[in-house]
Structures are given as C-alpha cells and as structure tokens.
Scaffold this active site. Sequence first.
Site, short mmCIF file in Angstrom:
data_model
loop_
_atom_site.label_atom_id
_atom_site.label_comp_id
_atom_site.label_asym_id
_atom_site.label_seq_id
_atom_site.Cartn_x
_atom_site.Cartn_y
_atom_site.Cartn_z
CD GLU A 185 -3.27 -0.47 2.10
OE1 GLU A 185 -2.95 0.20 3.12
OE2 GLU A 185 -4.38 -0.97 1.96
CG HIS A 217 8.76 -29.25 -0.49
ND1 HIS A 217 9.33 -30.48 -0.76
CD2 HIS A 217 9.47 -28.72 0.53
CE1 HIS A 217 10.34 -30.69 0.09
NE2 HIS A 217 10.44 -29.63 0.88
CE LYS A 223 -12.37 0.82 1.28
NZ LYS A 223 -11.78 1.80 2.18
O1 PA5 Z 1 -3.74 1.05 5.69
C1 PA5 Z 1 -4.89 1.43 5.63
O2 PA5 Z 1 -5.20 2.60 5.86
C2 PA5 Z 1 -6.03 0.47 5.28
O3 PA5 Z 1 -5.60 -0.80 5.03
C3 PA5 Z 1 -7.02 0.44 6.45
O4 PA5 Z 1 -6.36 0.04 7.60
C4 PA5 Z 1 -8.19 -0.48 6.17
O5 PA5 Z 1 -8.81 -0.12 4.97
C5 PA5 Z 1 -9.20 -0.43 7.30
O6 PA5 Z 1 -9.65 0.87 7.48
P1 PA5 Z 1 -10.44 1.32 8.76
O7 PA5 Z 1 -9.57 1.14 9.95
O8 PA5 Z 1 -10.78 2.75 8.50
O9 PA5 Z 1 -11.67 0.45 8.84
#
Ligand code: PA5
Length: 440
Positions: free
Chosen positions: A282, A303, A417
Amino acid sequence: MKLNLSKSGVELDSAIQSEIMAANTLLHNGQGKGNDFLGWVNLPSSITSAEIADIENTARELASNAEVVVVVGIGGSYLGAKAVLDALGNNFDHLLKKRSAPIVLFAGQNISEDYLSELMEMLQDYSIACIVISKSGTTTEPAIAFRILKEEIEKRYTKAGAAERIVAVTDRSRGALRTLATQEGYKTFVIEDNVGGRFSVLTPVGLLPLAVAGVDIKAFVEGAAAMEKATAEGVSFEENLAAQYAATRTKLYRGGKKIEILASYEPKLANIGEWWKQLYGESEGKENKGIFPASVTLTADLHSMGQYIQQGERSLFETVISVDEPNEELVIKKDAANLDGLNFLAGKRVSEVNRMAQLGTMLAHVDGGVPNIEIAIESIDAYAIGELLYFFEKACGISGYALGVNPFDQPGVEDYKRNMFALLGKPGFEAEGEELRKRL
Ligand code: PA5
C-alpha cells in the site's frame, strides 16, 4: 537484530547513502509527501505508561468476561495484531486446554457468509466479548461483522451487559463507529489522525488485542522504541539498519528486481509476511511503480514456490527473517533400525537442520540469480518483534520517499469500494450502479 547484506550483490555507494539519509530526514522534519501521517515515527517513545496501563486494564476486564474475544477489523486494523499474536503465540494456540488468556479470533477481514456463520455457530459454546477497530469507522467488512456480533452480544447479555463486553478503537470524533460507541456507552480508544492504518500496530489497534491475548505489550513497545532510537535522524548510515535495508532494496529495484519475497523458516512468522505485504504494497504500489511484495514460509514453500524462485523469471530478490535461537529444544534421536536413513542426523537439534536448510537454500537461490538479504533476530519474543516491526515501518517510509511516491496514502483501495457500493445500490451511487451492471 542484525542485517546481513553480503549476498545482496549490491554496493551501497555514497550516492545511495546520501539519498537514503535524505529520505530518512524527511520522515523527521516533516518536509516530505504525506507529512500529515507521520505520527507513527515517534509512537514507541511517546506512548505513556498511563496509556499502557489503560490498555492493560481494559484487556483484563475483557478477558475476565469472556473465553473468546473477537477482534473485528480489516487491513491495518487487523493485520498487525494478527501477525504479532501468531508470532508470539503457540503454533497450536486454539487447541491448548490450559489457558491463561482468552482465545482471540478475528472477523471483519472478509465478507464470507460461511466464515461469519461458522464463527457465530462456534461462539455458542463460549462466553464472548468484542473489540471493534476501524479508523474511519465506515469500512463495510468490519461494519457487517460487528452488526452481527453486536446483536448476539446484546441478545445474550442485554444492552447494558454488551457495553461491558464491547470496546471500540476508532477516530477521536468522526465516523459511524464513533457515533455508535458514544450512543451505546462503549469504552473507546482513539486512533490519532496522523497515524495511518498500516502504521498503527503500536497504537491500541494492535496493543489492545495483544494485551487481551496475554502478550507483554510493554516489552513489545520497548523493542520498537529501541529501534526508533537506532534509526533516528543523526544515526549514521553504517549504524542505521532500516536505512541500509531501504538502500539495498531501492538499488535492487532500480537494477530490475521488481519483486521482493519475504521468507521465514518459522511458520508462526507467516502473518508477519501478511502485515509486511500490506505495509509495503500500500505504501509503494502507486503511480505505476513499486516493488511487488510477496511472502513464503520455508521450507514448506520450497516444495511449491521453490521451483519458481530458483528458475523462474529473474525479477526477484529475497529477504529472509532468520531466528538465531528457537524458544524450544527438540533433538532427533538415533533409531536402531534406521529404516528412514536419518541416523546421520541423530543428536542434532531440529533447528540445526532448519538452519542448514536455510543456508543451503540461500546459496542455491543466490546462484540462481536471486539476491539475498538476511534480517536476523535473536529469538521470537515481544521485544524482538517490536524491534522488527518498527524496523520495517521505518525502512518503508524511507523506501517510499526514495521511490518518489507518497508512502502514506492509498488512493487505489477506494476504487473497488465505489463499485461495490454501486452494485449493492447504496444511496448516492445509483447512476454508477446502472453503468456497472451494463458491463457485467
Ligand atoms: O492502511 C490502511 O489505511 C487500510 O488498510 C485500512 O487500515 C483499512 O482499509 C481499514 O480501514 P479502517 O480502519 O478505517 O476500517
């Protein structure tokens, strides 16, 4: 912790050193991209003992009320706790009959009807409590799981009882979860605005579930704080392991190695790999750039993925987390019949065999054109895992800046989303829904 770069094939010349040290400085002076999300940099050293005590007291209360605590969250609100819990727990934790802490399970990291149905069915045999974690407070996956769990908890223990068994970790003032928690009178912990989800393991997001499971969170934070100090601004490149790791992977990427495989020879570290993939994937995967993070658990995956690593497309490098000393001791015995031909191993510890597998594999992969980075931790304990996680966070911030991206946003995760909401008919997404349905 030690970093062995001797098989990376990379020369860390003065140009890369200054570039990487400049990137580290940006994390400290707040002059880089995404600088409103740098709260994690000083998190370990700034957590107060009062905050730790609050987390521990809340964890004790939850634990005294429940045999199973379900932690609801996804992404950065899930992977850190899961990774550390697995690393520090028993490999067969859920089957242990003698327990000093509740079983901690996770939900809200998928939208599987089978997963949630089977979870709810299994929970019928246990007393339960819940920690619901969402920074935004609006993420669909945990919101669905929490709605189902909340209903069950209220049915069993009444609304007032539910308020003693549900703790929310969320934004200070925004989001549906904050509103709900206030209305229902839940105990809450705050995720500060300047700490992004994937950098939040050292906040109550990670610390509360870990404390419920009996993890020594003080030692975990101390380990992270030691690494914060060891990688701070002013520490030289030669001393700064996060800078060296970031420099090495940056040079490998620029030399055509587009995939980094995080490997370990301890199955309980497998979910450190999952956490690491989110952190790096990310943070770096944007603007059509970034190393693709993958992970394997060895020797199991030798393996399966071993063939590809040895002889597939030569765009890989491997980063191995090795453990100097296992927590347990098991010696292979001599067998009079020796039908399996293993008497040459008699008297050796299983870990010696594992170590030789690791060294042999490393040489084979290097010979096959896969550069190797080794991160060695002394043992698997709370302090060492705290050090390791902060090390990866720091190196990630540095690497992201060296890549030229904002390591602290994730614009790409919004696209699915929008489509999902449109297809589900969420109010406000009607026109998009119609367009998408034509394409299906
Ligand atoms: O790194 C990030 O920001 C995302 O992976 C969030 O942690 C994830 O989408 C969950 O979001 P939230 O804590 O707002 O539910």
